[in-house]
Design a protein around this motif. Structure first.
Motif, PDB file in Angstrom:
ATOM      1  N   UNK A 119      23.422 152.636 -11.240  1.00 41.38           N
ATOM      2  CA  UNK A 119      23.955 153.520 -12.074  1.00 41.38           C
ATOM      3  C   UNK A 119      22.823 154.141 -12.836  1.00 41.38           C
ATOM      4  N   UNK A 120      21.848 153.488 -12.945  1.00 38.32           N
ATOM      5  CA  UNK A 120      20.576 154.071 -13.869  1.00 38.32           C
ATOM      6  C   UNK A 120      19.798 154.799 -13.026  1.00 38.32           C
ATOM      7  N   UNK A 121      20.040 155.225 -11.943  1.00 34.95           N
ATOM      8  CA  UNK A 121      18.999 155.797 -10.820  1.00 34.95           C
ATOM      9  C   UNK A 121      19.727 156.895 -10.718  1.00 34.95           C
ATOM     10  N   UNK A 177      18.547 159.731  -8.819  1.00 31.94           N
ATOM     11  CA  UNK A 177      18.234 160.506  -7.596  1.00 31.94           C
ATOM     12  C   UNK A 177      17.803 159.232  -6.935  1.00 31.94           C
ATOM     13  N   UNK A 178      18.891 158.732  -6.107  1.00 35.48           N
ATOM     14  CA  UNK A 178      18.561 157.700  -5.139  1.00 35.48           C
ATOM     15  C   UNK A 178      17.955 158.163  -3.811  1.00 35.48           C
ATOM     16  N   UNK A 179      17.627 159.407  -3.494  1.00 38.11           N
ATOM     17  CA  UNK A 179      16.956 159.733  -2.375  1.00 38.11           C
ATOM     18  C   UNK A 179      15.304 160.191  -2.761  1.00 38.11           C
ATOM     19  N   UNK A 180      14.903 159.510  -3.984  1.00 31.78           N
ATOM     20  CA  UNK A 180      13.616 159.304  -4.267  1.00 31.78           C
ATOM     21  C   UNK A 180      12.649 158.653  -3.242  1.00 31.78           C
ATOM     22  N   UNK A 181      11.299 159.031  -3.144  1.00 35.61           N
ATOM     23  CA  UNK A 181      10.708 158.361  -1.963  1.00 35.61           C
ATOM     24  C   UNK A 181      10.288 157.029  -2.113  1.00 35.61           C
ATOM     25  N   UNK A 219      11.451 151.004  -2.511  1.00 36.07           N
ATOM     26  CA  UNK A 219      10.735 149.806  -2.815  1.00 36.07           C
ATOM     27  C   UNK A 219      11.460 149.214  -4.148  1.00 36.07           C
ATOM     28  N   UNK A 220      11.859 150.259  -5.013  1.00 37.83           N
ATOM     29  CA  UNK A 220      12.753 149.774  -6.232  1.00 37.83           C
ATOM     30  C   UNK A 220      13.695 148.736  -6.110  1.00 37.83           C
ATOM     31  N   UNK A 221      14.638 149.207  -4.931  1.00 40.66           N
ATOM     32  CA  UNK A 221      15.729 148.547  -4.575  1.00 40.66           C
ATOM     33  C   UNK A 221      15.527 147.062  -4.157  1.00 40.66           C
ATOM     34  N   UNK A 222      14.498 147.071  -3.193  1.00 42.53           N
ATOM     35  CA  UNK A 222      13.965 145.879  -2.548  1.00 42.53           C
ATOM     36  C   UNK A 222      13.149 144.761  -3.698  1.00 42.53           C
ATOM     37  N   UNK A 223      12.517 145.341  -4.678  1.00 43.26           N
ATOM     38  CA  UNK A 223      12.320 144.647  -5.827  1.00 43.26           C
ATOM     39  C   UNK A 223      13.140 144.124  -6.803  1.00 43.26           C
ATOM     40  N   UNK A 224      14.142 144.955  -6.821  1.00 43.70           N
ATOM     41  CA  UNK A 224      15.413 144.443  -7.660  1.00 43.70           C
ATOM     42  C   UNK A 224      16.026 143.589  -7.154  1.00 43.70           C
TER      43      UNK A 224
END
Length: 169
Positions: free
Chosen positions: A114-116, A118-122, A126-131
């Protein structure tokens, strides 16, 4: 615009023939594709939450199974490992469902997605995987002592383990 709007445009385009069709058909297709993209964009955060939750839940349950199997390990190194049973799997899933770990992780997943804006950022992938990695590392699921005792009872009901040369341990 809902499905009825797209159907209406398709009916209008179908009724047009002749000189206006080459102009109207691409416009109608553009509207239909735009509607589809908007729908996918609206559903993507939900899909992302489900996938993140699935990965974290599955990892936690497998980790819990490992802990329970390890807790029931046989001291004799020549003994065969304990079998994985459906009862042990169900016990682990029930324990995870009742744990504090699952709701904590799912709350943090919802907050993260919910805090993102624009989920279509390049770099979003990587942010999702790290989370996911951070959630797994920081919210370990460890079955309770009571669950370990229940697992021990399951193993005892299943029969005594045997060593590699078929002697009772």
């Amino acid at each position: 615009m809902g499905g009825a709007g797209v159907t209406g445009i398709a009916g209008l385009v179908g009724g047009l023939s002749g000189p206006a069709a080459p102009i109207v058909v691409p416009i109608a297709l553009g509207v239909a594709v735009g509607h589809w993209l908007y729908t996918v964009y609206q559903q993507t955060p939900g899909i992302l939450r489900v996938l993140m939750g699935y990965i974290i839940d599955l990892t936690a349950i497998l980790e819990g199974l490992f802990v329970l199997l390890r807790a029931q390990s046989i001291p004799d190194e020549g003994a065969l490992p304990r079998p994985l049973t459906i009862g042990l799997i169900n016990l682990t899933i029930e324990e995870y469902q009742e744990s504090e770990t699952k709701p904590q992780c799912h709350k943090l997943i919802k907050k993260f997605v919910g805090s993102r804006p624009n989920i279509f950022q390049v770099d979003y992938r990587d942010q999702v995987l790290q989370e996911v990695i951070n959630l797994i590392e920081n919210h370990r699921f460890v079955p309770s002592d009571e669950c370990k005792q229940n697992a021990k009872a399951l193993f005892e009901r299943a029969g005594r383990p045997v060593s590699r040369n078929n002697e009772a341990v």
